[in-house]
Every structure is written in structure tokens, then in C-alpha cells.
Design a protein around this motif. Structure first.
Motif, PDB file in Angstrom:
ATOM      1  N   ARG A  49      31.290  15.998  32.884  1.00 23.01           N
ATOM      2  CA  ARG A  49      31.099  16.937  31.886  1.00 23.01           C
ATOM      3  C   ARG A  49      29.997  17.823  32.403  1.00 23.01           C
ATOM      4  NH1 ARG A  49      27.323  15.254  26.862  1.00 23.01           N
ATOM      5  NH2 ARG A  49      26.121  17.273  26.684  1.00 23.01           N
ATOM      6  N   ALA A  92      31.213  24.000  35.305  1.00 26.74           N
ATOM      7  CA  ALA A  92      32.773  23.622  35.097  1.00 26.74           C
ATOM      8  C   ALA A  92      33.351  23.667  36.244  1.00 26.74           C
ATOM      9  CB  ALA A  92      33.354  24.230  33.891  1.00 26.74           C
ATOM     10  N   ARG A 105      43.396  26.261  31.796  1.00 23.99           N
ATOM     11  CA  ARG A 105      43.935  26.579  30.596  1.00 23.99           C
ATOM     12  C   ARG A 105      42.786  27.620  29.854  1.00 23.99           C
ATOM     13  NH1 ARG A 105      42.249  24.349  25.584  1.00 23.99           N
ATOM     14  NH2 ARG A 105      40.755  22.806  25.789  1.00 23.99           N
ATOM     15  N   VAL A 163      42.140  29.760  25.847  1.00 24.34           N
ATOM     16  CA  VAL A 163      42.334  29.610  24.429  1.00 24.34           C
ATOM     17  C   VAL A 163      41.907  30.807  24.023  1.00 24.34           C
ATOM     18  CG1 VAL A 163      41.959  28.521  22.305  1.00 24.34           C
ATOM     19  CG2 VAL A 163      42.466  27.074  24.406  1.00 24.34           C
ATOM     20  N   ARG A 223      38.615  32.003  25.708  1.00 23.94           N
ATOM     21  CA  ARG A 223      37.499  30.819  26.143  1.00 23.94           C
ATOM     22  C   ARG A 223      38.525  29.975  27.368  1.00 23.94           C
ATOM     23  NH1 ARG A 223      33.609  28.801  22.740  1.00 23.94           N
ATOM     24  NH2 ARG A 223      34.086  26.795  23.178  1.00 23.94           N
ATOM     25  N   PHE A 238      38.729  26.953  30.050  1.00 26.46           N
ATOM     26  CA  PHE A 238      38.433  25.340  30.336  1.00 26.46           C
ATOM     27  C   PHE A 238      38.808  24.978  31.297  1.00 26.46           C
ATOM     28  CE2 PHE A 238      38.484  26.245  25.768  1.00 26.46           C
ATOM     29  CZ  PHE A 238      37.223  25.990  25.166  1.00 26.46           C
ATOM     30  N   ASP A 239      38.455  23.945  32.130  1.00 26.52           N
ATOM     31  CA  ASP A 239      38.536  23.154  33.354  1.00 26.52           C
ATOM     32  C   ASP A 239      39.332  22.174  33.012  1.00 26.52           C
ATOM     33  OD1 ASP A 239      36.839  21.272  32.538  1.00 26.52           O
ATOM     34  OD2 ASP A 239      35.460  21.399  34.275  1.00 26.52           O
ATOM     35  N   VAL A 240      39.763  21.074  33.727  1.00 28.92           N
ATOM     36  CA  VAL A 240      40.815  19.785  33.497  1.00 28.92           C
ATOM     37  C   VAL A 240      39.968  18.822  32.614  1.00 28.92           C
ATOM     38  CG1 VAL A 240      39.946  18.577  35.472  1.00 28.92           C
ATOM     39  CG2 VAL A 240      42.401  18.596  34.769  1.00 28.92           C
ATOM     40  N   TYR A 241      38.720  19.065  32.635  1.00 28.51           N
ATOM     41  CA  TYR A 241      37.822  18.098  31.625  1.00 28.51           C
ATOM     42  C   TYR A 241      37.610  18.688  30.522  1.00 28.51           C
ATOM     43  CZ  TYR A 241      37.243  15.643  36.340  1.00 28.51           C
ATOM     44  OH  TYR A 241      37.667  14.975  37.510  1.00 28.51           O
ATOM     45  N   ASP A 242      38.079  19.914  30.066  1.00 27.11           N
ATOM     46  CA  ASP A 242      37.622  20.679  28.820  1.00 27.11           C
ATOM     47  C   ASP A 242      36.229  21.200  28.606  1.00 27.11           C
ATOM     48  OD1 ASP A 242      40.164  20.507  27.641  1.00 27.11           O
ATOM     49  OD2 ASP A 242      39.976  18.715  26.682  1.00 27.11           O
ATOM     50  N   ASN A 243      35.633  21.410  29.863  1.00 26.37           N
ATOM     51  CA  ASN A 243      34.485  21.917  29.776  1.00 26.37           C
ATOM     52  C   ASN A 243      34.737  23.432  29.949  1.00 26.37           C
ATOM     53  OD1 ASN A 243      32.826  19.813  30.590  1.00 26.37           O
ATOM     54  ND2 ASN A 243      33.798  19.674  32.435  1.00 26.37           N
ATOM     55  N   LEU A 244      33.946  24.293  29.230  1.00 28.96           N
ATOM     56  CA  LEU A 244      33.916  25.631  28.953  1.00 28.96           C
ATOM     57  C   LEU A 244      33.563  26.299  30.482  1.00 28.96           C
ATOM     58  CD1 LEU A 244      34.365  28.124  27.296  1.00 28.96           C
ATOM     59  CD2 LEU A 244      31.896  28.141  26.913  1.00 28.96           C
TER      60      LEU A 244
END
Length: 382
Positions: free
Chosen positions: A134, A163, A168, A170, A193, A195-201
Motif C-alpha cells: 500500500r 505507487a 490500469r 479509470v 485516475r 492505479f498500480d497492480v495493488y490498486d494504489n493511486l
């Protein structure tokens, strides 16, 4: 100059040993600093930046932050009769068995060791962070003891974990660009927005996107290929794609007439209702004049638009004189989309050269009594 502090029994003994050592030939035992006369401080490694853990299986060493957090133990400099020497010295030495206790103040990160020791003859010890999944700022607090007695006040270091690589993007809700006929005015900035592989912005990439109109050209245009400013001279639908590295996001674009630039007149009529008391309402005429438009957020009906003004209501009940009432500060809400205003489900006004036409704001009467007919709602520019 430092203020003189009262020396307790431990301080007096330490001061006496220091004095004897200073007066002697230096061949006697080296005095040991009292724990009450020690302090700790983060010497290095605080305030650094690192990235989150790499995805997938990684060697253990890659999961550690390279720069360690280094803590130093030293003699308080304002102790009466002491010279402020730190670490190993011919005048004073640190006590043996100094233990440093480490803990992180955020649950998403951790350090390698819960405790570390000062090696004999040294005044520093260090620890490392384990890289989390995170992003955010992780603080580590260090406290020290010797023989169970605390040394000074704890100190804190911090690492900002950024991050990892983007995987990805969004997009937000539809991009809304206002049509004023002049490029550069009331344009909308599209910034998806990422994000990285851990869904961190992934932050701080504002000027790293490239933008392209993927639907609706030539009515839609990008005013700045890096800034993402979308402009259109006429109402309509389009789409914009933003790309950062290997990831991209596409959002629908709306070009809307900027209603708050103008004053409006809203009017609607309702005909033929028999009320529960037996009275027959031949018609009711409503008019909001002038009306000022204001914008809110996006919802299912479109861009929330509120018309505010005074509503004049004229009611004709069969067999009775006309009755007129006024409602000051009334508000009527609509959702604006390209070329339409939606008042409620099924009540839609279409754009015409002078404003909008269609739908109604006529509401059922007492006990659900219905109107037999309504006139199309009119929204006219003044």
C-alpha cells in the motif's frame, strides 16, 4: 548558555566521576554516563521516498528499503558539569546494554527488527523498512532503554511509499465541456485516475498524459494535448481517450450550452382536475420569471441544474374568481444533457432556437387526482 539543572544522585555521581577523570592523569576507569543524562535522535534515513513492493515473487533483499534508519544515542548537552561528549570517549562512555525498540505507527507497513542493540564502543544502531503493498507515509517510532530504564523521549522517522508502475486507468463520469463559441472558455479538464497492480493511486502524473478525440470530431477539440482541456463550439456527444504510458482510459464527452450565462423564463400549464372536495379546476398557469440557472454535480439525469426565482401561480376554479399566489425563492431542478433538459423520468424538454420545449412540471392533486391535459413546458431565454 544552558540553564542549570538540579543534579540528582545519579547526576552527581556521574559529574564526580567526570571531575575526577579530568583532574587525574587519565589512567583511571572511564566514567559511564547515567541513563537520565542520555537522549536519542534519528540521525539518518528519515523523510526518504521509496516505492511499494514489486509485484510477483521477489528476492528478500528487494523487499527492503535500501537506506536504513539510523538512530544515535548521545549525552544531553546541558547536563551540569558535563562537556556533551557523545559515544565512546576518553571522558565518558555510553552504558552497555542499550536497547532500541522500534514500532510503526501505521498498520500497513513494518520494520525488519522489533529491537536492536548498540554494539560496544558505538553510539548508533539502525533498522530497515519492509516495503508494503500500500502506498502512503509510514512512520516508525524509536525508543531506547538501558536496564529497563527509558532513555530520553522517542524520535520518529518516516518514509513516503509511492505507487508502483501503472497497470490500469479509470475515467470519471462524462466530460462536460461548455459551449460558449470561444475557444479556451469554460472548457473541461479530463484527468483519469491511474492505479498500480495493488490498486494504489499513481500520483504526480498530471502532465504525463496524452489526449485524443476518439468520437465527435470536429465538434470536439483538445485545446492542450498534455493538459487535457476539452472544448466544443456546439452541443453534442463525443469521446476522449487519455493515455499514460501503456494504459489508457476513454470517457464520454458532453458539450452543453452554458445555462448560467443567461436569464430564463419557465412556464407550464395544467388543465382539468376534479378535486376530492368536488371543485373543478379548469386550469393552473405557472411562471418563473426571471429564473437564474446554477450547476451542481452529475447524476443519472445529467448535469444537475437548478432554476431559482419567483413562481407566480394563477388558478381558475370553476365558479370562482381567479386566484393568484407567489412563491419567492422557488427552485426547480432539472438534469441537462446535450440538447435536452430532463425534469423527471419521462418529462423531457428538447432544445429549440429560443430555449427548450416539452415535458411538464404539473403535479397530481390531493389524493392523487390527475390532470386531464398539460401544455408543453417552455424554457425561454430572456
Amino acid at each position: 548558555m544552558h540553564p542549570t539543572r538540579f543534579a540528582g544522585p545519579g547526576r552527581l555521581a556521574a559529574a564526580l566521576l567526570l571531575l575526577l577523570a579530568a583532574c587525574g592523569d587519565g589512567g583511571g576507569p572511564v566514567p559511564v554516563a547515567d541513563p537520565d543524562d542520555l537522549e536519542i535522535s534519528i540521525l539518518d534515513g528519515g523523510g526518504q521516498r521509496a516505492t511499494v513492493r514489486p509485484p510477483g515473487d521477489q528476492p528478500a533483499d528487494s523487499l527492503l528499503v535500501r537506506v536504513p534508519v539510523v538512530l544515535r544515542v548521545s549525552v544531553v548537552r546541558d547536563v551540569e558539569g558535563e562537556d556533551g561528549a557523545t559515544g565512546p570517549s576518553r571522558r565518558v562512555r555510553l552504558p552497555d546494554g542499550v536497547t532500541v525498540h522500534w514500532r510503526t505507527l501505521e498498520p500497513f507497513c513494518q520494520v525488519v527488527h522489533a529491537t536492536t542493540q548498540l554494539a560496544p564502543g558505538t553510539d548508533t544502531t539502525s533498522n530497515q523498512y519492509v516495503r508494503p503493498t500500500r502506498s502512503g507515509i509510514c512512520r516508525v517510532e524509536a525508543a531506547a532503554t538501558v536496564e529497563g530504564r527509558p532513555i530520553g523521549a522517542p524520535d520518529t522517522a518516516a518514509v513516503h511509499f509511492a505507487a508502483g508502475p501503472p497497470v490500469r486507468a479509470v475515467s470519471r463520469e462524462p466530460i462536460v465541456a461548455m459551449t460558449t463559441g470561444t475557444a479556451g472558455e469554460h472548457v473541461f479538464r479530463f484527468m483519469p485516475r491511474v492505479f498500480d497492480v495493488y490498486d494504489n493511486l499513481v500520483e504526480d502524473i498530471e502532465f504525463s498524459f496524452t489526449f485524443a478525440i476518439t468520437k465527435g470530431a470536429p465538434n470536439f477539440a483538445i485545446r492542450d494535448v498534455r493538459g487535457g482541456f476539452v472544448w466544443a463550439p456546439e452541443e453534442g456527444y463525443g469521446a476522449v481517450t487519455a493515455t499514460y504510458g501503456t494504459v489508457s482510459a476513454t470517457s464520454e464527452a458532453w458539450a452543453l450550452d452554458f445555462l448560467p450565462f443567461k436569464s430564463w423564463r419557465l412556464s407550464w400549464e395544467c388543465y382539468g382536475m376534479q378535486r376530492p372536495d368536488g371543485a373543478v379546476v379548469d386550469s393552473v398557469h405557472h411562471q418563473m420569471d426571471p429564473a437564474a440557472a446554477e450547476y451542481g454535480g452529475l447524476n443519472a439525469r445529467g448535469l444537475t441544474t437548478s432554476f431559482r426565482g419567483t413562481v407566480t401561480r394563477r388558478e381558475w376554479v370553476r365558479g370562482q374568481p381567479m386566484r393568484e399566489t407567489r412563491q419567492l425563492g422557488a427552485t426547480v431542478f432539472a438534469g441537462q444533457r446535450p440538447d435536452i433538459l430532463t425534469w423527471s423520468p419521462g418529462q423531457v424538454s428538447q432544445a429549440v432556437p429560443t430555449g427548450y420545449r416539452g415535458g411538464t412540471l404539473c403535479e397530481p392533486g390531493p389524493d392523487g387526482a390527475a390532470w386531464t391535459r398539460t401544455s408543453p413546458m417552455r424554457v425561454d431565454r430572456l
